[in-house]
Design a protein around this motif. Structure first.
Motif, PDB file in Angstrom:
ATOM      1  N   THR A   1     -17.968 -16.488 104.087  1.00 19.91           N
ATOM      2  CA  THR A   1     -18.865 -17.058 103.232  1.00 19.91           C
ATOM      3  C   THR A   1     -20.236 -16.377 103.070  1.00 19.91           C
ATOM      4  O   THR A   1     -21.171 -16.728 102.160  1.00 19.91           O
ATOM      5  CB  THR A   1     -19.295 -18.546 103.527  1.00 19.91           C
ATOM      6  OG1 THR A   1     -19.961 -18.630 104.801  1.00 19.91           O
ATOM      7  CG2 THR A   1     -18.093 -19.303 103.472  1.00 19.91           C
ATOM      8  N   ARG A   2     -20.605 -15.241 103.921  1.00 23.94           N
ATOM      9  CA  ARG A   2     -21.555 -14.515 103.692  1.00 23.94           C
ATOM     10  C   ARG A   2     -21.520 -13.546 102.528  1.00 23.94           C
ATOM     11  O   ARG A   2     -20.533 -12.987 102.212  1.00 23.94           O
ATOM     12  CB  ARG A   2     -21.862 -13.846 105.045  1.00 23.94           C
ATOM     13  CG  ARG A   2     -23.195 -12.726 104.958  1.00 23.94           C
ATOM     14  CD  ARG A   2     -23.583 -12.071 106.196  1.00 23.94           C
ATOM     15  NE  ARG A   2     -23.403 -13.117 107.137  1.00 23.94           N
ATOM     16  CZ  ARG A   2     -24.027 -13.274 108.271  1.00 23.94           C
ATOM     17  NH1 ARG A   2     -25.062 -12.332 108.476  1.00 23.94           N
ATOM     18  NH2 ARG A   2     -23.918 -14.035 109.244  1.00 23.94           N
ATOM     19  N   LEU A   3     -22.494 -13.430 101.846  1.00 22.53           N
ATOM     20  CA  LEU A   3     -22.467 -12.655 100.573  1.00 22.53           C
ATOM     21  C   LEU A   3     -22.331 -11.237 100.961  1.00 22.53           C
ATOM     22  O   LEU A   3     -23.122 -10.687 101.840  1.00 22.53           O
ATOM     23  CB  LEU A   3     -23.585 -12.897  99.659  1.00 22.53           C
ATOM     24  CG  LEU A   3     -23.590 -12.473  98.186  1.00 22.53           C
ATOM     25  CD1 LEU A   3     -22.528 -13.757  97.619  1.00 22.53           C
ATOM     26  CD2 LEU A   3     -24.870 -12.710  97.523  1.00 22.53           C
TER      27      LEU A   3
ATOM     28  N   HIS B   1     -16.689 -18.300  97.261  1.00 27.97           N
ATOM     29  CA  HIS B   1     -17.127 -18.128  98.734  1.00 27.97           C
ATOM     30  C   HIS B   1     -16.400 -17.945  99.921  1.00 27.97           C
ATOM     31  O   HIS B   1     -16.892 -17.684 101.010  1.00 27.97           O
ATOM     32  CB  HIS B   1     -17.868 -19.544  98.944  1.00 27.97           C
ATOM     33  CG  HIS B   1     -16.923 -20.701  99.384  1.00 27.97           C
ATOM     34  ND1 HIS B   1     -16.200 -21.224  98.663  1.00 27.97           N
ATOM     35  CD2 HIS B   1     -16.521 -20.780 100.792  1.00 27.97           C
ATOM     36  CE1 HIS B   1     -15.392 -22.297  99.539  1.00 27.97           C
ATOM     37  NE2 HIS B   1     -15.940 -22.192 100.789  1.00 27.97           N
TER      38      HIS B   1
ATOM     39  N   PRO C   1     -20.570 -15.581  96.040  1.00 31.16           N
ATOM     40  CA  PRO C   1     -21.726 -16.666  95.890  1.00 31.16           C
ATOM     41  C   PRO C   1     -20.996 -18.006  95.965  1.00 31.16           C
ATOM     42  O   PRO C   1     -20.017 -18.070  95.610  1.00 31.16           O
ATOM     43  CB  PRO C   1     -22.306 -16.614  94.574  1.00 31.16           C
ATOM     44  CG  PRO C   1     -21.588 -15.844  93.788  1.00 31.16           C
ATOM     45  CD  PRO C   1     -20.776 -14.965  94.561  1.00 31.16           C
ATOM     46  N   LYS C   2     -21.895 -18.852  96.816  1.00 30.58           N
ATOM     47  CA  LYS C   2     -21.511 -20.288  96.872  1.00 30.58           C
ATOM     48  C   LYS C   2     -21.901 -20.817  95.515  1.00 30.58           C
ATOM     49  O   LYS C   2     -22.542 -20.364  94.763  1.00 30.58           O
ATOM     50  CB  LYS C   2     -22.110 -20.971  97.880  1.00 30.58           C
ATOM     51  CG  LYS C   2     -21.562 -20.533  99.026  1.00 30.58           C
ATOM     52  CD  LYS C   2     -22.703 -21.222 100.430  1.00 30.58           C
ATOM     53  CE  LYS C   2     -21.914 -20.534 101.648  1.00 30.58           C
ATOM     54  NZ  LYS C   2     -22.991 -20.861 102.940  1.00 30.58           N
ATOM     55  N   GLY C   3     -21.242 -21.980  95.070  1.00 27.37           N
ATOM     56  CA  GLY C   3     -21.800 -22.645  94.038  1.00 27.37           C
ATOM     57  C   GLY C   3     -20.696 -22.086  92.751  1.00 27.37           C
ATOM     58  O   GLY C   3     -21.037 -22.634  91.565  1.00 27.37           O
TER      59      GLY C   3
END
Lengths: 391, 391
Positions: free
Chosen positions: A14-16, A206, A211-213
C-alpha cells in the motif's frame, strides 16, 4: 525502532511508488487539475482526455474496453456496487438469490449480508482445507432465481487462487452473472476478460503501490446494474461524484509499473520464506495452497503461539507483519477464512500473514526468519499454549 | 491558449494547494504510509495517530468532537450516507417521510429520488426567487412520520446561504433530524455545531484546495444512522474501506490553510465582478441573493445569449468559466436550480457561474469583465436570441 523497518505486512504494497506520485503531481497542481467538462473550456476537455487515457490503460490491462471500467473509491466500493448494483437491477425481475463463497473479503461478504436484510437470499459456498470452492457444489446451489455468483480470484489472507475460468464457464451456461474480487490478483496473475466469462471484477490501486482512495469495477457491456452512489452523471452514470483524476492517473501509472520480473521476484521471496520457515521452525502449517497462491503472500501458523505475540516481538526488531487477517486483526476475533478452511481458534490465532512487495529484498527474508525462529522458540517456552511445544 | 489561463470556474478551488501535497507526501511514501492497526507493529499505531490528528483538526473546525466525523470519498458519498443511512435506520421505526429543498445538489436530490423507489415519501421544498426556503412552509410539511430534513447551507450554483440556524431549531423542536450539505460553505462561512441544531453535515476537501477523493460527514453523537458502504469496521463502523490517510491529512492541511483574510479577498473579488458587470454590460441579472451568498460565487445571467457561447468565447482568451451548473453543464439541460428560482430556459441557459479562489487576483477580474463585455455585445449582435438585445 531506529534504522530501517522491514515491512512484510500489507502496508508493503500500500506504499505509494514515488513514480506514481510524480505522475499524479501535474493532475493536482497544473492546468489539468480542473474538473472535466464536455462543453466549455479547453482545460476541461484536456482533463477528460487524461481521465480517458488512464481508464484505457487500466481497462486494457484486463483485456477490457475503456467504457467497461468504472472508477470507484476503492475495492470496498467496487464490491458494494457489483453486489448491490446487480441485486437492485435484477431483484424485482429475475430473482433474489445470490451465492458467495464463505471466505470472501468483507466488502463482498457484508454486502451480501446487507442484502439479506432487504429480503435477498444468500448461499455461502464452502471451501476445502486449501480454500478452494467446489465447482460441482456451486452448480448444485444455482437455482432459477439465482442472479449472481461472487467468488474471489484469490483470498486476502491465505492467498489461494480459485479456478475462476471454470466458475465463469458454469455461470455463463446457467445464465447467472459472475463477479470476482481481484483486489489481490490484479496485475499479479493474468486475468483477461476476453478469455474468462466474468461479468464484474473488483480491482484497487492500493494493493499495487497506487494511491488509496481509488479503485475500479469492470462491468462487462450489457451487464444489468444500477448505481449505488447517487448524484451526478459521472462514470457512464454508474457512479456519481467529481472524478478523482489524480487518483485515476496514479492508478494507471501503478498498473504500468508492474511487470513479470517483479512478480517473479515476489514469488521467489514467498517460496524462500516458506522453505526457510519449514527448515528452521518446527510445528508450523502453511495456510492456503502451496502452488496455486498469489506471488506476494505467505500465511503460516506457528502452533502453540499467539500471532499477536509474534507481531509485537517482531516489532521490537523493526519488522512489521500482520496476523492472519490484516483487516480483522483489530477485532481479535478468529479469522472467518481460517475457520472456513477447517482451522480451530488456536490455528487461526497463531497465523501470520507475510506480504511481499517490490520494496522488499531477499536479504530481508533471511533476517526475518532468523528473528522469527528465536521469537517462536522463546514464546513456546514461556507460553501456556506452548506447553505441548516439544511434541 | 498560450500563456496563463485565468480560472474562474469551480476548478479554481479544486486545484490542490502545493502545501497540501507536501503534507500528504510522507503519508504516501514514508513510514506512515502503512495501514492502520490497533494491534501489532508501531508504524500501524503511528498511522492511526496521524489519521486521528487529521480527524481532530477537521472536526474541530466545525466545533465537533473527533468521533463525530466520518471520512468518506467526497461530498457525494457523504450526502448519500446521510440521507440513505438515516432512512434505513429509521424507515422501519419512526417513518418514511423526508423533506429536501428543490435546489439541493444532486447527491442529496438523487439520494432522495432513490429512496422514493424504495417506498419512502419525499416532499420537495420550494424556494423563492433568491433561492431561500421558507421556514414556515417547512414547518407545515413536517409530519409525525417525518424522519429527516435536508436543506443545504448554500447553493452550489447561485451561492445563496440558507438560514440553517432557524431550520435546525425548528427540526429540533419537531424531533426531526436535520442534514445540511455544507460542501460550498465549509471554511467559508462559520458553522459551529455547538451553536446550531444540525445533526449531519456534508463537507468535502475538493472545494477548499484539498485532494479529490476525500470528504467527510459530521454525525452528531447519538444520531441514528447505518452504513451504506459495507465491508470492514473502519470509521466507527460507519464506513468500510481502507483508510485514505494521505487524503485525510491533505484535507486537514487544506482546512488549516483557509483563513478569514482569504475569505475577505474572495468576497471583494465577488463584489468587484458583480459591480463591474452591472456597470459595463446591459441586461444582466444576478442570480441568488446579493448579500447572503458565499464569498467565492457570482452567478450572472447575460440575457439573450447562450451561456455555452460565452464559455467558448472566453476560452479563446484563455479564461475558464462554467455555465450555471458546472456539474450539470454536460447534459445541456436547464439547471434545476435556475428553474426553481423562477427562471425560464432562456435565463437558465444564459447564466455563467464565476468561482473565486486564492489563486485569483483582482487584476484578473478586470480582464475578465472587459472580455465579457465585448463577447456579450458581439454575441447579442449575431445571435437569434439577441434580436431584442437593444431593448
Amino acid at each position: 525502532m531506529a534504522g530501517k523497518v522491514i515491512y512484510l505486512d500489507n502496508s508493503a504494497t500500500t506504499r505509494l511508488d514515488e513514480k506514481v506520485l510524480e505522475a499524479m503531481r501535474p493532475c493536482y497542481l497544473d492546468d489539468y487539475a480542473v474538473a472535466t467538462s464536455e462543453f466549455g473550456y479547453s482545460q476541461g476537455l484536456e482533463a477528460r482526455e487524461i481521465l480517458s487515457e488512464a481508464r484505457d490503460r487500466i481497462a486494457g490491462s484486463l483485456g477490457a474496453e475503456a467504457d467497461e471500467l468504472i472508477f470507484t473509491s476503492g475495492n470496498t466500493e467496487s464490491s458494494n456496487l457489483a453486489i448491490k448494483g446487480v441485486a437492485r437491477a435484477l431483484g424485482a425481475k429475475k430473482g433474489r438469490h445470490i451465492i458467495v463463497s464463505k471466505i470472501e473479503d468483507f466488502p463482498v461478504l457484508h454486502s451480501a449480508k446487507a442484502l439479506e436484510k432487504e429480503g435477498f437470499e444468500v448461499d455461502y459456498l464452502d471451501v476445502d482445507e486449501m480454500g478452494f470452492v467446489n465447482v460441482a457444489q456451486l452448480e448444485a446451489l444455482i437455482r432459477d432465481d439465482t442472479i449472481l455468483v461472487s467468488v474471489q480470484h484469490a483470498n486476502q489472507e491465505i492467498g489461494t487462487v480459485q479456478d475462476i475460468a471454470a466458475i465463469g464457464t458454469l455461470c455463463r451456461q446457467k445464465n447467472v452473472l459472475f463477479h470476482t474480487d481481484a483486489t489481490h490478483t490484479f496485475k499479479r496473475i493474468p486475468l483477461d476478460v476476453r478469455k474468462i466469462d466474468v461479468d464484474l471484477i473488483t480491482i484497487s490501486a492500493h494493493t499495487i503501490h497506487g494511491p488509496k482512495g481509488i479503485g475500479g469495477l469492470f462491468v462487462r457491456k450489457g451487464t444489468p446494474i444500477v448505481k449505488i452512489m447517487d448524484g451526478g452523471f459521472q462514470e457512464f452514470d454508474l457512479r456519481a461524484g467529481i472524478e478523482n483524476i489524480p487518483g485515476a492517473v496514479g492508478f494507471a501509472k501503478a498498473v504500468e509499473l508492474i511487470n513479470d520480473d517483479e512478480n517473479q521476484l515476489l514469488k521467489e521471496m514467498r517460496d524462500r520464506i516458506i522453505s526457510l520457515v519449514f527448515e528452521k521452525i518446527p510445528i508450523v502449517t502453511l495456510n492456503g495452497d502451496r502452488d496455486k497462491r498469489i506471488p506476494q503472500n505467505a500465511n503460516i501458523t506457528f502452533h502453540h503461539v499467539e500471532g499477536e505475540s509474534i507481531t509485537l516481538h517482531l516489532d521490537m526488531y523493526g519488522i512489521a507483519v500482520s496476523t492472519g487477517s490484516a483487516c480483522f486483526s483489530r477485532s481479535l476475533e478468529a479469522s472467518h477464512v481460517m475457520m472456513a478452511i477447517g482451522g480451530d481458534h488456536e490455528r487461526a490465532h497463531g497465523s501470520i500473514r507475510f506480504t511481499f512487495s517490490r520494496l522488499n529484498t531477499m536479504e530481508e527474508i533471511g533476517i526475518v526468519v532468523d528473528k522469527l525462529a528465536k521469537i517462536v522458540e522463546d514464546l513456546r517456552r514461556i507460553s501456556p499454549l506452548g506447553k505441548t511445544g516439544g511434541e
